[in-house]
Design a protein around this motif. Structure first.
Motif, PDB file in Angstrom:
ATOM      1  N   ARG A  53       0.885  -1.088  -0.143  1.00 30.05           N
ATOM      2  CA  ARG A  53      -0.050   0.005  -0.044  1.00 30.05           C
ATOM      3  C   ARG A  53       0.909   1.160  -0.236  1.00 30.05           C
ATOM      4  O   ARG A  53       2.100   1.109  -0.068  1.00 30.05           O
ATOM      5  CB  ARG A  53      -1.032  -0.043   1.277  1.00 30.05           C
ATOM      6  N   ALA A  55       1.020   5.149  -2.168  1.00 27.74           N
ATOM      7  CA  ALA A  55       0.918   5.298  -3.454  1.00 27.74           C
ATOM      8  C   ALA A  55       1.830   4.851  -4.619  1.00 27.74           C
ATOM      9  O   ALA A  55       1.755   4.286  -5.367  1.00 27.74           O
ATOM     10  CB  ALA A  55       0.342   6.960  -3.711  1.00 27.74           C
ATOM     11  N   ARG A  90      -7.207  -0.433  -6.906  1.00 30.85           N
ATOM     12  CA  ARG A  90      -7.654   0.751  -5.721  1.00 30.85           C
ATOM     13  C   ARG A  90      -7.910   2.047  -6.376  1.00 30.85           C
ATOM     14  O   ARG A  90      -7.425   2.211  -7.564  1.00 30.85           O
ATOM     15  CB  ARG A  90      -6.596   0.876  -4.614  1.00 30.85           C
ATOM     16  N   GLN A 203      -2.232   2.562   9.996  1.00 30.65           N
ATOM     17  CA  GLN A 203      -0.756   2.643   9.349  1.00 30.65           C
ATOM     18  C   GLN A 203       0.177   3.468  10.136  1.00 30.65           C
ATOM     19  O   GLN A 203       1.487   3.142   9.985  1.00 30.65           O
ATOM     20  CB  GLN A 203      -0.925   3.304   8.043  1.00 30.65           C
ATOM     21  N   ASN A 254      -5.132  12.788   0.848  1.00 33.74           N
ATOM     22  CA  ASN A 254      -4.278  11.830   1.696  1.00 33.74           C
ATOM     23  C   ASN A 254      -5.233  11.121   2.281  1.00 33.74           C
ATOM     24  O   ASN A 254      -6.489  11.234   2.513  1.00 33.74           O
ATOM     25  CB  ASN A 254      -3.031  12.632   2.259  1.00 33.74           C
ATOM     26  N   LYS A 255      -4.947  10.204   3.223  1.00 34.14           N
ATOM     27  CA  LYS A 255      -5.441   9.236   4.307  1.00 34.14           C
ATOM     28  C   LYS A 255      -6.339  10.043   4.925  1.00 34.14           C
ATOM     29  O   LYS A 255      -6.186  11.391   5.572  1.00 34.14           O
ATOM     30  CB  LYS A 255      -4.257   8.633   5.233  1.00 34.14           C
TER      31      LYS A 255
END
Ligand SMILES: CSC[C@@H](O)[C@@H](O)C(=O)COP(=O)(O)O
Length: 367
Positions: A53, A55, A90, A203, A254-255
């Motif tokens: 995972r 990018a 994804r 993460q 982003n996350k």
């Protein structure tokens, strides 16, 4: 970077010259397990299951996935099919599409008999380029840390807050957000990292903390809601995060939770930087908030937590009442106006269309 003193990349070509090795990130920090990817379908599954995972690593895995597909069948139809299958793995990280496009552009003009070798060579190049790009991101971001370090008392650390994992595990090596941190640490500049745990998949707690620990970088894991408090009390000098896609106008995806950190940083005058390799820029999108697709993942990532018990077993437990509805948006978009700068391989840019287009003219014209 190093794992127990041994250098690792997050993905590599195995000595058999065909299969691909990758660190299984679903098992960290509890178990260090290397997975072998032997088909394009397995590469797609590795991305969607988040065995790999982040990018840039998603992009590199897709490139190797295309090579594995060409080894099995190098026809035009297979080239098209593998691209479609991998692209569906994804939705948010644009590096996935970028890598598939790169591979198809390189392979389509070739005779089928030449495609497999060329595909492995281009995939290897994409992986190697990612390492160099991230090294350069670190070089440029280092200046930001050095400037703050110069204002500190001797031995006092520069406190950097980061969200999710934009470390070497999310790339092929170095990381994006972590590259300036590793380079500062390696030069003897005292750095301390506030690591957002990053629910629901954690993460930060599981991967960023593991990486930083293995490299000896002082860090503290914090619950996601802590950043605002730390910023109010001047305990954060600088925030650096990664990104899955930057729109042409400088909006940053982003996350999930990154936007809230940017808001808190803005309110408290804390510089908020985003580190990215150029393949993360999507010049075809003008408005990140409206146009970037946001992945929604399984409810089980929210309802359940996995961890290690005191006697060493890995167990998954439910933390949400039966019957409650949950939402699991994987990413959010931080508007460009909240971003102090974009740390790229070509320097630190302002988060706007003109700066991006002038730093990457060859990319801005292509899409
Ligand atoms: C250099 S990685 C940048 C981003 O991909 C990273 O910050 C991130 O949000 C990763 O999300 P993930 O869902 O773990 O793939």
């Amino acid at each position: 970077m190093k794992v127990d003193g041994r250098h690792f990349r997050s993905i590599w070509l195995e000595p058999d010259g065909r299969s691909v090795g990758a660190i299984d990130q679903r098992r960290l920090p509890h178990e260090f397990i290397v997975a072998k990817i032997t088909t394009a379908d397995e590469a797609g599954e590795a991305i969607s299951s988040m065995l790999v995972r982040g990018a840039p690593l998603i992009g590199a895995t897709a490139a190797y996935g295309m090579a594995l597909a060409m080894r099995a069948d190098a026809s035009d139809a297979a080239l098209e099919r593998a691209g479609k299958m991998l692209a569906a793995s994804r939705p948010t990280a644009i590096n996935l599409k970028w890598a598939i496009d790169e591979m198809q552009r390189a392979l389509a003009p070739l005779a089928a008999s030449a495609r497999a070798d060329a595909a492995y060579a281009r995939a290897r190049e994409i992986a190697d380029e990612d390492v160099e790009i991230n090294r350069d991101i670190g070089r440029h971001g280092l200046g930001l840390i050095e400037t703050i370090a110069a204002t500190k008392k001797p031995g006092e650390p520069v406190n950097v807050l980061t969200h999710c994992n934009a470390g070497w595990l999310a790339t092929v090596d170095w990381g994006t957000a972590t590259s300036p941190i590793y380079q500062a640490h390696d030069r003897g500049i005292p750095v301390h990292v506030w690591v957002d745990e990053t629910r629901p998949r954690n993460q930060g707690a599981s991967l960023t903390a593991w990486e930083l620990g293995h490299h000896g970088v002082p860090h503290t894991v914090i619950p996601d809601n802590t950043g605002g408090h730390l910023m109010q009390h001047r305990m954060v000098d600088l925030a650096i995060v990664g990104t899955d896609r930057v729109a042409a106008n400088g909006d940053v995806c982003n996350k999930i939770g990154t936007y809230l950190k940017a808001l808190a940083a803005h309110d408290n005058g804390v510089p908020f930087y985003v580190a990215l390799p150029s393949p993360t820029i999507d010049f075809s999108i003008d408005d990140g908030i409206r146009q970037i697709p946001i992945e929604q993942r399984a409810a089980s990532e929210v309802t359940h937590l996995t961890g290690r018990t005191a006697d060493g077993r890995i167990e998954t437990v439910r933390v949400v009442p039966d019957g409650s509805t949950v939402a699991n948006f994987g990413f959010d978009v931080t508007p460009a106006r909240l971003v102090s700068g974009l740390i790229t391989e070509r320097g630190v840019l302002s988060a706007d269309r003109a700066a991006l287009a002038s730093a990457f003219p060859e990319r801005s014209k292509v899409s």
